[in-house]
Write an enzyme that holds these catalytic residues in place. Structure first.
Site, PDB file in Angstrom:
ATOM      1  N   ASP A   8      13.873  25.813   0.217  1.00 35.09           N
ATOM      2  CA  ASP A   8      15.040  26.653  -0.653  1.00 35.09           C
ATOM      3  C   ASP A   8      14.699  28.264  -0.407  1.00 35.09           C
ATOM      4  O   ASP A   8      13.930  28.580   0.422  1.00 35.09           O
ATOM      5  CB  ASP A   8      14.615  25.839  -1.434  1.00 35.09           C
ATOM      6  CG  ASP A   8      15.224  26.454  -2.934  1.00 35.09           C
ATOM      7  OD1 ASP A   8      16.904  26.688  -2.180  1.00 35.09           O
ATOM      8  OD2 ASP A   8      15.469  26.867  -3.683  1.00 35.09           O
ATOM      9  N   ASP A  10      16.193  30.550  -3.129  1.00 30.53           N
ATOM     10  CA  ASP A  10      15.874  31.237  -4.099  1.00 30.53           C
ATOM     11  C   ASP A  10      15.102  30.461  -4.645  1.00 30.53           C
ATOM     12  O   ASP A  10      14.935  29.419  -5.055  1.00 30.53           O
ATOM     13  CB  ASP A  10      18.028  30.806  -4.753  1.00 30.53           C
ATOM     14  CG  ASP A  10      18.466  31.723  -3.643  1.00 30.53           C
ATOM     15  OD1 ASP A  10      18.649  32.996  -3.966  1.00 30.53           O
ATOM     16  OD2 ASP A  10      20.147  31.122  -4.504  1.00 30.53           O
TER      17      ASP A  10
HETATM   18  C1  BG6 Z   1      21.323  27.803  -5.026  1.00 29.05           C
HETATM   19  C2  BG6 Z   1      21.031  28.395  -6.171  1.00 29.05           C
HETATM   20  O1  BG6 Z   1      20.113  29.137  -4.195  1.00 29.05           O
HETATM   21  O2  BG6 Z   1      22.381  28.588  -4.591  1.00 29.05           O
HETATM   22  C3  BG6 Z   1      22.205  28.597  -6.936  1.00 29.05           C
HETATM   23  O3  BG6 Z   1      19.333  28.650  -7.198  1.00 29.05           O
HETATM   24  C4  BG6 Z   1      23.487  28.788  -6.799  1.00 29.05           C
HETATM   25  O4  BG6 Z   1      21.446  28.960  -8.005  1.00 29.05           O
HETATM   26  C5  BG6 Z   1      23.568  28.141  -4.954  1.00 29.05           C
HETATM   27  O5  BG6 Z   1      23.899  28.022  -7.108  1.00 29.05           O
HETATM   28  C6  BG6 Z   1      24.316  29.209  -4.937  1.00 29.05           C
HETATM   29  O6  BG6 Z   1      24.882  30.320  -4.751  1.00 29.05           O
HETATM   30  P1  BG6 Z   1      25.821  31.296  -4.114  1.00 29.05           P
HETATM   31  O7  BG6 Z   1      24.591  32.077  -3.620  1.00 29.05           O
HETATM   32  O8  BG6 Z   1      26.591  30.648  -3.063  1.00 29.05           O
HETATM   33  O9  BG6 Z   1      26.855  31.768  -5.609  1.00 29.05           O
HETATM   34 MG    MG Z   2      15.750  27.267  -5.620  1.00 31.66          MG
END
Ligand code: BG6
Ligand code: MG
Length: 216
Positions: A8, A10
């Site tokens: 993963d 984030d």
């Molecule tokens: C995930 C995060 O990696 O990505 C979530 O943990 C987030 O919190 C999701 O909502 C979508 O991210 P993005 O950048 O497409 O808005």
């Molecule tokens: Mg994450």
């Protein structure tokens, strides 16, 4: 025997969680929602942008149309993208680079399996875009974690079956997705107490995960 590790992004490789929180908080404030908290933000981890928006709107007394929701998600993303433009290689989380190097040395394939549609921007900003054998992200799938779709997509791109891939996650939704997809679930950070994780550690740092054991 593990042949690949899917990460993963984030909260596992990069510290973007605070930036997501601040951008959602900005939107919540604009909407007059004063009760959106860090606790709520934990439930946004791992899930898609639209699913994350629902967590904010739960706190609103108003009903929003699908069109309005798309506009709100765009608004949050504009704020978020401005903040990720300021990311630098120093935002790579402790232990991430070392873990990727260790796996590469052992001939283990690596991939990203992230819900974020901003994955390419983030990888570029933190300087690890060329490190992975495959990237699967929110642009590849419609179903959000806890669906295993994004991890299955990463495994397909790698050409490795799920039971030979470990998945490293910081979100309960991601651990559930890994379990549902038949992957070996490895939890860090907020997910480390998840009973469904096969291996757990506070972070990727300081050898807290024993890769000799995980790789088998
Ligand atoms: C995930 C995060 O990696 O990505 C979530 O943990 C987030 O919190 C999701 O909502 C979508 O991210 P993005 O950048 O497409 O808005
Ligand atoms: Mg994450």
């Amino acid at each position: 025997m593990i042949k690949a590790v899917i990460f993963d992004l984030d909260g596992v490789l990069v510290s973007t969680d605070e930036l997501h929180f601040q951008a959602w908080k900005t939107l919540a404030d604009e909407l007059g929602i004063t009760t959106f908290t860090r606790e709520d933000n934990l439930r946004q981890r791992g899930v898609s942008r639209m699913a994350s928006l629902e967590v904010v709107l739960e706190k609103s007394g108003r009903v929003y149309s699908d069109e309005e929701k798309l506009a709100l998600a765009d608004k949050k993303n504009t704020v978020y993208v401005e903040s990720i433009a300021r990311l630098t290689p120093s935002d790579v989380l402790p232990g991430a680079r070392e873990t990727l190097a260790l796996l590469r040395d052992r001939g283990i394939l690596t991939a990203i399996g992230s819900a974020s549609r901003n994955t390419p921007l983030i990888l570029e900003a933190i300087g690890i875009a060329d490190t992975f054998d495959a990237i699967a992200d929110g642009r590849d799938v419609t179903e959000s974690k806890p669906s295993p779709a994004v991890f299955l997509c990463a495994a397909r791109k790698l050409g490795v079956p799920p039971n030979e891939c470990a998945v490293v996650e910081d979100a309960d939704a991601g651990i559930e997705a890994a379990v549902r997809g038949g992957f070996v679930p490895v939890a860090v950070s907020a997910a480390r107490y998840n009973p469904n994780a096969k291996y757990s550690a506070q972070s990727l740092a300081d050898g807290a995960l024993d890769w000799d054991v995980i790789l088998g």
